[in-house]
Each structure stands twice: as structure tokens, then as C-alpha cells.
Design a protein around this motif. Structure first.
Motif, short mmCIF file in Angstrom:
data_model
loop_
_atom_site.label_atom_id
_atom_site.label_comp_id
_atom_site.label_asym_id
_atom_site.label_seq_id
_atom_site.Cartn_x
_atom_site.Cartn_y
_atom_site.Cartn_z
N TYR A 75 -13.17 -29.73 73.08
CA TYR A 75 -12.88 -28.82 74.18
C TYR A 75 -13.95 -28.84 75.26
CZ TYR A 75 -9.41 -27.28 70.90
OH TYR A 75 -8.36 -27.27 70.02
N ALA A 76 -15.01 -29.61 75.00
CA ALA A 76 -16.05 -29.75 76.03
C ALA A 76 -15.55 -30.75 77.06
CB ALA A 76 -17.33 -30.25 75.39
N ASN A 77 -16.11 -30.69 78.26
CA ASN A 77 -15.71 -31.64 79.28
C ASN A 77 -16.13 -33.04 78.89
OD1 ASN A 77 -14.46 -29.87 80.99
ND2 ASN A 77 -16.37 -29.34 82.03
N ARG B 165 -14.15 -42.12 86.23
CA ARG B 165 -12.74 -41.78 86.53
C ARG B 165 -11.84 -42.15 85.36
NH1 ARG B 165 -11.72 -43.50 92.85
NH2 ARG B 165 -13.51 -42.37 93.68
N SER B 166 -12.14 -43.27 84.75
CA SER B 166 -11.35 -43.70 83.59
C SER B 166 -11.50 -42.70 82.44
CB SER B 166 -11.81 -45.10 83.16
OG SER B 166 -11.23 -45.43 81.93
N MET B 170 -8.71 -40.30 80.73
CA MET B 170 -8.45 -40.28 79.28
C MET B 170 -8.51 -38.85 78.75
SD MET B 170 -10.25 -43.48 77.33
CE MET B 170 -11.60 -43.96 78.36
N TYR B 171 -9.50 -38.12 79.23
CA TYR B 171 -9.65 -36.73 78.74
C TYR B 171 -8.48 -35.86 79.21
CZ TYR B 171 -11.91 -32.43 77.34
OH TYR B 171 -12.19 -31.24 76.72
N LYS B 172 -8.03 -36.10 80.43
CA LYS B 172 -6.88 -35.36 80.94
C LYS B 172 -5.66 -35.64 80.05
CE LYS B 172 -4.12 -34.81 85.14
NZ LYS B 172 -3.78 -35.40 86.43
N ASN B 173 -5.44 -36.91 79.75
CA ASN B 173 -4.31 -37.26 78.87
C ASN B 173 -4.50 -36.68 77.48
OD1 ASN B 173 -3.11 -38.62 80.93
ND2 ASN B 173 -3.38 -40.67 80.09
N PHE B 174 -5.74 -36.72 77.01
CA PHE B 174 -6.02 -36.16 75.68
C PHE B 174 -5.66 -34.67 75.62
CE2 PHE B 174 -9.03 -33.84 72.97
CZ PHE B 174 -8.68 -34.35 71.74
N ARG B 191 -5.64 -38.31 68.50
CA ARG B 191 -6.88 -38.73 67.80
C ARG B 191 -7.30 -40.13 68.22
NH1 ARG B 191 -3.92 -37.80 62.29
NH2 ARG B 191 -2.99 -36.32 63.72
N TRP B 192 -6.32 -40.97 68.55
CA TRP B 192 -6.64 -42.34 68.96
C TRP B 192 -7.22 -42.35 70.38
CZ3 TRP B 192 -1.02 -44.00 67.42
CH2 TRP B 192 -0.88 -43.87 66.03
N MET B 193 -6.65 -41.48 71.22
CA MET B 193 -7.20 -41.36 72.57
C MET B 193 -8.65 -40.87 72.51
SD MET B 193 -6.60 -41.62 75.81
CE MET B 193 -4.83 -41.53 76.08
N TRP B 194 -8.89 -39.95 71.60
CA TRP B 194 -10.25 -39.40 71.44
C TRP B 194 -11.23 -40.52 71.05
CZ3 TRP B 194 -12.69 -35.46 73.18
CH2 TRP B 194 -13.87 -35.04 72.59
#
Lengths: 78, 210
Positions: A75-77, B165-166, B170-174, B191-194
Motif C-alpha cells: 500500500y506504500a507508493n 513512469r513504467s 505497474m503500480y497503478k495496474n497493481f 502477485r505477478w505484477m508485484w
């Protein structure tokens, strides 16, 4: 598993079972490309069961995600 | 902008996905300058070495299987390994593990920037869509943020901006994938995106642009 050498065989087995259970609920409408391998649920279960190189990577990925889920890191940025 | 060189084999299912999703990058590079597209069977070492020698591209975008010590092309022909020296270039390797050993070695030998992965690059996909990779919404979640590394660089931004940006995409999609609006497949694949998010690294001079 950062402390792989320090955890007991019993705990290691429990963690493996946990990963197998989690893969067990993976939808059949989903596949994964891990490196050069294209895997479906059955393939993943087999790799983890056999604890081969791919299986170890799947286990590490699952446990790493669970650790970060538990710690709140997800949940962290980014 | 100096030229861009892209390798995109397509000899197996996974490479077909990377090949199809790289088209967007090829198109953008064409609009902005010269692009050398080593597509399918052209993605072999002989061709790569020849283009690097004669065209001196500023940016190398390599797709294909890899490990900690090499990156492969068509039929797993080794394109880049410990013998390679790619000075004065910016490189993005959409390959597994190459940022472990190969990337640091290249940067030591003069590659300006190496962006890659310290672990397996993972791509979730939909088995029913394997012959139509661009219609696979699951693969899009993984490959679109990855493409951003290349497209952001081609637009003239710095390596840090491309990497950042990439990772932000990824985090936005996650976050979308773990939300209540996500499908079961998306929630599972989160979990795979993470894993990708945490294994993408930038080595070298982050302030460089091409």
C-alpha cells in the motif's frame, strides 16, 4: 525465503503447502509466462511440488507477496 | 535522436506476445527517427552486431528469453553476453534476470544505462487469446507499463523518467488488480505484477536521455 537456511524442514513444508493451496485456486482462464516457460495451473503445481528451479521461483514470489501484503508494503507508493 | 534498434523474436508463444506488443514501440520510433527492427528470424547475433557496428544506435530495446548472464533472440540465439560491449548506448532488456550479472557488467564496460529485471519478467495472459495477443486484456496489464520504458525514452525523456513512469504504471495496474472492481483473474495475477514492479531496476546514469 530470506532465511531459507534457518527455517525448519517442517516450516518449509508448511510454506510449500500454503503455496500449493494458493495456486490451487488459480483460475483455469489464466496462464503465466515465467521466463521461457508458459505455465498453466497444473504446470505450476507440478513445479512447486517437485521444487525444481521454476518451482522455487514460484514459491519465492508467492511468499514475497504475502510478506509485503502482511507488512503493508503493497500500500506504500511505488 | 540517434537511431533505435529493437529485437523481437517470435518463435514461441511468449515471444509472440512480446513481438506483437513491441509494434507500438516500433511505430513510435519510426515517427521520431530511424529504427532498425530485428523482427522474428532477423533477431540473431550476427545481425545485431552488424547493426551496432554500422549504425551505432542510441537505444537498444531487446525482447526475448534471458538469464542472469545473457539475452537471447530468434530460436534462443544468444544476442548479448559477457563478450558484448555496448558503449554509449541506453538499453532496456525485457528479459528475465539480466539485471543480475549481465546488466552491471555492461554498465561497467561503458553502457550508459541498463534497465532490466533482477528476477523473472512475468506476464500473465489469457490462454484463449494466444493467437491474438493484442486483444489480451490480461497481457496488456503487464506489457503496456513495460512498453512505457521504451516509449518514454524515445520521446526524449531521461532514463529515470522512463523507469519511473513504467513503475508508476505497474503500480497503478497493481492497485486496480487488487481493487474490488477487479476480475478474479486480475486479483490472482496481481502477485505477478508485484514481482515485476519490485524487480525492475535502472543501472548506470539515470539522467541520460537518447
Amino acid at each position: 525465503m530470506n532465511n531459507e537456511l534457518e527455517i525448519s524442514t517442517e516450516l518449509k513444508e508448511q510454506l510449500k503447502q500454503l503455496v500449493l493451496e494458493r495456486i490451487g485456486v488459480m483460475p483455469n482462464t489464466l496462464s503465466i509466462a515465467v521466463g521461457s516457460e508458459a505455465l498453466n495451473k497444473q504446470d505450476m503445481l507440478r513445479h512447486v511440488q517437485d521444487e525444481d528451479e521454476t518451482g522455487k521461483q514460484i514459491i519465492e514470489m508467492e511468499l514475497s507477496f504475502l510478506r509485503d501484503l502482511a507488512s503493508g508494503a503493497i500500500y506504500a507508493n511505488a | 535522436m540517434r537511431s533505435v534498434l529493437i529485437t523481437r523474436p517470435q518463435h514461441d508463444e511468449i515471444n509472440r506476445y512480446f513481438h506483437a506488443w513491441s509494434e507500438e514501440v516500433v511505430d513510435m520510433a519510426r515517427l521520431r527517427g530511424s529504427v532498425y527492427d530485428l523482427s522474428g528470424p532477423k533477431a540473431i547475433r550476427k545481425n545485431l552486431d552488424s547493426y551496432i557496428q554500422s549504425k551505432n544506435p542510441a537505444f537498444l530495446f531487446l525482447n526475448g528469453h534471458g538469464n542472469s548472464k545473457n539475452i537471447a533472440g530468434h530460436d534462443n540465439d544468444i544476442l548479448v553476453d559477457y563478450r558484448s560491449s555496448l558503449p554509449d548506448t541506453v538499453m532496456y532488456a525485457r528479459s528475465c534476470d539480466a539485471a543480475q550479472v549481465l546488466g552491471p557488467g555492461l554498465v561497467e564496460k561503458g553502457t550508459k544505462v541498463f534497465i532490466g529485471y533482477t528476477r523473472k519478467f512475468i506476464c500473465g495472459y489469457t490462454p484463449d487469446k494466444t493467437w491474438r495477443p493484442l486483444e489480451d486484456a490480461m497481457a496488456k496489464l503487464f506489457l503496456e507499463p513495460s512498453n512505457l520504458v521504451a516509449t518514454t525514452l524515445i520521446k526524449g525523456n531521461t532514463a529515470q523518467e522512463a523507469h519511473g513512469r513504467s513503475r508508476a504504471a505497474m503500480y497503478k495496474n497493481f492497485r486496480k488488480m487488487i481493487s474490488s472492481t477487479a476480475t478474479f483473474e486480475e486479483r490472482y495475477a496481481a502477485r505477478w505484477m508485484w514481482s515485476n514492479l519490485n524487480s525492475q531496476v535502472l543501472l548506470g546514469d539515470s539522467s541520460i536521455s537518447i
